[in-house]
Design a protein around this motif. Structure first.
Motif, PDB file in Angstrom:
ATOM      1  N   ARG A 172      11.202  -0.299  -6.225  1.00  0.00           N
ATOM      2  CA  ARG A 172      11.171  -0.174  -4.765  1.00  0.00           C
ATOM      3  C   ARG A 172      10.283  -1.231  -4.127  1.00  0.00           C
ATOM      4  NH1 ARG A 172       9.717   5.618  -2.886  1.00  0.00           N
ATOM      5  NH2 ARG A 172      11.837   6.078  -3.582  1.00  0.00           N
ATOM      6  N   GLN A 173       9.147  -1.513  -4.766  1.00  0.00           N
ATOM      7  CA  GLN A 173       8.219  -2.481  -4.167  1.00  0.00           C
ATOM      8  C   GLN A 173       8.721  -3.912  -4.336  1.00  0.00           C
ATOM      9  OE1 GLN A 173       5.257  -2.192  -8.022  1.00  0.00           O
ATOM     10  NE2 GLN A 173       5.092  -0.853  -6.295  1.00  0.00           N
ATOM     11  N   HIS A 191       0.175   3.231   8.977  1.00  0.00           N
ATOM     12  CA  HIS A 191       1.284   3.995   8.386  1.00  0.00           C
ATOM     13  C   HIS A 191       2.087   3.169   7.394  1.00  0.00           C
ATOM     14  CE1 HIS A 191       1.466   7.186  11.837  1.00  0.00           C
ATOM     15  NE2 HIS A 191       0.334   7.188  11.160  1.00  0.00           N
ATOM     16  N   ALA A 192       1.459   2.117   6.851  1.00  0.00           N
ATOM     17  CA  ALA A 192       2.195   1.287   5.902  1.00  0.00           C
ATOM     18  C   ALA A 192       2.096   1.858   4.503  1.00  0.00           C
ATOM     19  CB  ALA A 192       1.656  -0.141   5.930  1.00  0.00           C
ATOM     20  N   TRP A 193       2.904   1.319   3.636  1.00  0.00           N
ATOM     21  CA  TRP A 193       2.851   1.695   2.229  1.00  0.00           C
ATOM     22  C   TRP A 193       2.005   0.656   1.523  1.00  0.00           C
ATOM     23  CZ3 TRP A 193       7.294   0.471  -1.618  1.00  0.00           C
ATOM     24  CH2 TRP A 193       6.929   0.925  -2.908  1.00  0.00           C
ATOM     25  N   VAL A 194       0.822   1.078   1.103  1.00  0.00           N
ATOM     26  CA  VAL A 194      -0.094   0.154   0.443  1.00  0.00           C
ATOM     27  C   VAL A 194       0.267   0.083  -1.031  1.00  0.00           C
ATOM     28  CG1 VAL A 194      -2.472  -0.216  -0.213  1.00  0.00           C
ATOM     29  CG2 VAL A 194      -1.915   0.549   2.102  1.00  0.00           C
ATOM     30  N   ILE A 195       0.656  -1.104  -1.454  1.00  0.00           N
ATOM     31  CA  ILE A 195       1.064  -1.259  -2.853  1.00  0.00           C
ATOM     32  C   ILE A 195      -0.143  -1.573  -3.718  1.00  0.00           C
ATOM     33  CG2 ILE A 195       2.426  -2.666  -4.437  1.00  0.00           C
ATOM     34  CD1 ILE A 195       4.434  -2.996  -2.091  1.00  0.00           C
ATOM     35  N   SER A 196      -0.998  -2.431  -3.201  1.00  0.00           N
ATOM     36  CA  SER A 196      -2.242  -2.668  -3.922  1.00  0.00           C
ATOM     37  C   SER A 196      -3.291  -3.117  -2.927  1.00  0.00           C
ATOM     38  CB  SER A 196      -2.052  -3.735  -4.999  1.00  0.00           C
ATOM     39  OG  SER A 196      -1.950  -5.017  -4.409  1.00  0.00           O
ATOM     40  N   GLU A 197      -4.510  -2.780  -3.218  1.00  0.00           N
ATOM     41  CA  GLU A 197      -5.600  -3.271  -2.384  1.00  0.00           C
ATOM     42  C   GLU A 197      -6.792  -3.554  -3.276  1.00  0.00           C
ATOM     43  OE1 GLU A 197      -7.021   1.194  -0.968  1.00  0.00           O
ATOM     44  OE2 GLU A 197      -7.213  -0.501   0.391  1.00  0.00           O
ATOM     45  N   VAL A 208      -4.853  -6.719   0.894  1.00  0.00           N
ATOM     46  CA  VAL A 208      -3.895  -5.617   0.739  1.00  0.00           C
ATOM     47  C   VAL A 208      -2.472  -6.164   0.663  1.00  0.00           C
ATOM     48  CG1 VAL A 208      -2.871  -3.626   1.886  1.00  0.00           C
ATOM     49  CG2 VAL A 208      -5.349  -3.926   1.913  1.00  0.00           C
ATOM     50  N   VAL A 209      -1.737  -5.669  -0.325  1.00  0.00           N
ATOM     51  CA  VAL A 209      -0.302  -5.959  -0.422  1.00  0.00           C
ATOM     52  C   VAL A 209       0.429  -4.703   0.042  1.00  0.00           C
ATOM     53  CG1 VAL A 209       1.608  -6.518  -1.976  1.00  0.00           C
ATOM     54  CG2 VAL A 209      -0.669  -7.513  -2.348  1.00  0.00           C
ATOM     55  N   TYR A 210       1.345  -4.855   0.979  1.00  0.00           N
ATOM     56  CA  TYR A 210       1.920  -3.653   1.584  1.00  0.00           C
ATOM     57  C   TYR A 210       3.313  -3.895   2.146  1.00  0.00           C
ATOM     58  CZ  TYR A 210       1.084  -5.824   6.115  1.00  0.00           C
ATOM     59  OH  TYR A 210       1.117  -6.672   7.196  1.00  0.00           O
ATOM     60  N   GLU A 211       3.995  -2.769   2.382  1.00  0.00           N
ATOM     61  CA  GLU A 211       5.237  -2.805   3.142  1.00  0.00           C
ATOM     62  C   GLU A 211       4.966  -2.110   4.474  1.00  0.00           C
ATOM     63  OE1 GLU A 211       7.976  -4.261   2.300  1.00  0.00           O
ATOM     64  OE2 GLU A 211       8.142  -4.311   0.113  1.00  0.00           O
TER      65      GLU A 211
END
Lengths: 320, 130, 302
Positions: A206-207, A238-244, A282-285
């Motif tokens: 998904r990511q 309200h984002a989807w944090v994939i990595s921080e 932060v890596v995010y969608e």
């Protein structure tokens, strides 16, 4: 043919409806409780970037109150797989019990029989998916207001993905069953396949469907430690944090010194003040990609489902 | 009304058994002129035999003049049964009694007499394998 | 007696993987006949019947029902063919009434009166689930489904194999009554010959995937003879007639032949042979008869 098709699916459809009803029996009372708590605590006033300490505490209390329940409800993402597989049973049983020798020698053609039967299964699957989506979307609403809907378990229960999941499970069970011709093992294998596919997509694919965004932002340490809440860029809302991870000014990761407080630690309240690195990477969608990701995932599962169903139709028509 | 029965082991062809039973029934007065024979469907439903067999039997009886088929209605016993004149029967019976006495004197028991009689009545080439 | 063939095959064959279940099958079933398809288990009977009703596709040759291909033109062949598969498959969870409803919904040519008449005459309980009926009753329900569409061809795969003697008799009575009334052509398979002799007028013997003998039963019975005589070899006889089976004891030779005209040889005692004996002879004990299979087949299908 419609009556015949329905009568042959009746048991499985009723079981699927019972499963949805059971879920409703669990979700409705708890959902009502969540919604009323939300309103009672006046949490709707706490939305947005600028939040007071009072709001933070209220939000913390609210989310921790329902934490365990949410973990339990997260397992409901297996239900589309369960019902999808179940609705494939009549088709496979026809082959296992040999009743196709009766069905395909009446006056209608084999193709018409297969297509009608599977058509009804698909219709039932879509109805079940609709029921599940509506129930779960309604249930998650308060949390979505507070945290958005990009988080894995919420994403799985909203939008259009459940339709994809259910059809995928149906297609997989139908295809496996057409070749194997034994209902119980085929359904078990199909469900296992559904499970594996879901895990794969949820945790890895998904990511990577759409290249995530990244942002680096300065972090200010407060007296009692931890980055100041509210300093985050707006796109993270309200984002989807994939990595921080803590990083330098350019976004390169920096080894974490003991005591630097991450967002999670801030929320949980454990934080020892020490020297901060100054930046967070932060890596995010972003939340704006919700429908894009929904569409891609639904198309993927749904597309594979149609291929599998098509295969099952072809196999049953040519090879039996 | 006549009820047919079949002896599957007798070696006599099915259609012939039906013919014989009709002849017997007429002789004994169970079937009288004008009586209707069971329809092909009735016979076949009770005996589970091929309809052609029944048709063959009825055709044979028709040929002998014992019955007549009326299209669309059925098969009926016709006129008088072709029984031999009373005089002939009496003479034959007396001759038969004399023969039986001779056979007994020669040492034949009842079974031996029956075998000899069967063998003579039917042409030798059509004796069935056991 | 019509001469048109209701079911016709030409070099028909079916292969599963590398194994041929049926090979080189050529026959023509005349209209109005009741044909027995006999052979041991695994002979290819079910394969042949499934090819005839379009449930499988030929690997070689062709099959035609009423002049049409049952698989390619199934929409026009299926309404004219009534089929009861082996073990009479039915939906066990359906009631008898629901099973008939299925027949009505799926067959435009369905005659409800026929179905009702049969159900009443046979006292089949309409509201009972099919799975709870006796074997004989289930067979009758399956037969009702096949008969109520008023087929021109009735195909029955081992219909009486698992039935008790009374149920067997009742089943055959039903079928014969339909034949008497409508002249439907019937093909029924069995591995037991005894039941079929009084019911059938045509015979197809199948063994090892090939037809061994095809023809009207009358002719078969009239043309086969058992020759018994002092111990000798079969060559002289084999020159004129076809020896199907030969058996020798110390003093006696017994030959089962298909006579080519009359048997004049006075050395031999002649007897008729019953159907079961003929079938058994074709099924296995061909002994050392110096006859190629091709010649057999050509002669038999004539």
């Amino acid at each position: 043919m419609i009556w015949v098709g329905w009568r042959l699916q009746r048991t499985e459809v009723l079981i699927a409806a019972a499963i949805v009803a059971l879920l409703a029996a669990l979700l409705v009372p708890t959902g009502v409780e969540i919604a009323s708590t939300y309103h009672r605590d006046g949490l709707s006033a706490c939305l947005g970037q600028n939040t007071s300490d009072g709001c933070n505490q209220a939000i913390d209390a609210f989310t921790s109150q329902f934490d365990r329940l949410r973990s339990l409800i997260a397992w409901f993402t297996l239900v589309p797989g369960l019902t999808g597989v179940l609705l494939a049973a009549p088709f496979v049983l026809e082959l296992e019990h040999g009743t196709y020798r009766l069905a395909w020698t009446q006056s209608i053609t084999r193709r018409r029989w297969i297509v009608s039967k599977l058509g009804l299964s698909i219709a039932a699957a879509l109805l079940v998916a609709l029921g599940l989506t509506l129930l779960e979307t309604w249930w998650h609403a308060p949390f979505v207001h507070l945290e958005g809907r990009m988080d894995n378990s919420v994403f799985d229960s909203e939008g259009t993905v459940i339709f994809g999941y259910t059809l995928f499970a149906l297609g997989l069970a139908t295809a496996v069953g057409a070749v194997w011709r034994r209902a119980v093992p085929a359904l078990v294998v199909a469900f296992a396949g559904y499970f594996a596919a879901r895990i794969f997509v949820d945790t890895w694919l998904r990511q990577r469907l759409v290249t995530p965004l990244s942002v680096t932002w300065p972090v200010l340490v407060r007296d009692h430690g931890g980055p100041r809440k509210g300093g985050e860029p707006a796109s993270l809302n309200h984002a989807w944090v994939i990595s921080e991870n803590p990083s330098d000014r350019f976004g390169h990761p920096v080894s974490v010194l003991a005591g630097f407080c991450s967002k999670a630690q801030v929320i949980s309240g454990n934080c020892l003040p020490h020297k901060a690195s100054g930046y967070m990477h932060v890596v995010y969608e972003p939340a704006s990609r919700f429908w894009l990701l929904q569409g891609l995932e639904t198309a993927m599962f749904g597309g594979i489902a149609l291929v599998l169903i098509g295969f099952a139709v072809w196999w049953a028509h040519e090879r039996i | 009304m006549i009820y047919f029965h079949l002896d599957a082991r007798s070696g006599v062809p099915t259609y012939l058994q039906l013919v014989q039973q009709v002849r017997q029934a007429v002789r004994l007065g169970i079937l009288r002129p004008g009586d209707q024979l069971p329809t092909v469907k009735e016979v076949v439903s009770s005996l589970a035999i091929n309809p052609n067999t029944v048709l063959k039997a009825y055709r044979e009886l028709d040929r002998e003049g014992l019955v007549e088929g009326r299209r669309g209605v059925g098969t009926f016993v016709s006129g008088e049964p072709p029984s031999p004149p009373p005089e002939g029967v009496k003479e034959l019976r007396v001759a038969l009694q004399r023969w039986v006495a001779k056979a007994k004197a020669a040492g034949l028991d009842e079974e031996g007499m029956t075998v000899l009689f069967d063998d003579t009545v039917r042409p030798p080439i059509t004796s069935r394998v056991a | 007696m019509s001469s048109s063939a209701v079911l016709e095959t030409d070099g028909l064959g079916k292969r599963y993987g590398s194994k041929w279940a049926l090979r080189d099958c050529s026959l023509a079933i005349p209209a109005g006949s009741v044909t027995a398809l006999v052979g041991p288990n695994g002979a290819g009977k079910t394969t042949l019947l499934q090819l005839a009703v379009g449930l499988s596709e030929p690997s070689a040759g062709s099959v035609h029902v009423l002049g049409r291909s049952p698989r390619a033109e199934s929409h026009s062949v299926l309404p004219a063919v009534g089929f009861v598969a082996q073990e009479h498959p039915l939906y066990r969870g359906f009631t008898v009434a629901e099973t008939l409803k299925l027949g009505r919904k799926l067959n435009p040519g369905w005659d409800e009166a026929v179905a009702i008449e049969r159900v009443e005459r046979l006292s089949l309980p309409l509201d009972q689930k099919v799975g709870k009926l006796s074997g004989g009753q289930q067979a009758q329900v399956a037969l009702t489904l096949a008969l109520a569409k008023r087929p021109e061809l009735l195909v029955l795969d081992e219909p009486i194999a698992s039935l008790d003697p009374l149920a067997r008799r009742e089943f055959l009575q039903s079928v014969m009554a339909v034949v008497a009334e409508t002249g439907t052509t019937v093909v029924l398979s069995s591995h037991i010959v005894a039941d079929l002799e009084r019911v059938c007028d045509h015979l197809v013997i199948l063994a090892l995937g090939r037809t061994q003998l095809v023809g009207p039963i009358d002719e078969i019975l009239a043309s086969h003879r058992l020759l018994t005589g002092p111990r000798t070899d079969a060559e002289a006889v084999a020159r004129v007639h076809e020896v199907i089976r030969e058996e020798h004891t110390e003093r006696q030779t017994t030959l089962l032949v298909r006579a080519n005209g009359h048997v004049y040889d006075s050395r031999w005692q002649l007897n008729e042979v019953d159907l079961e004996e003929i079938v058994l002879a074709y099924l296995g004990h061909r002994g050392s008869a110096p006859m190629s299979h091709e010649t057999f087949r050509e002669a038999m299908t004539g």
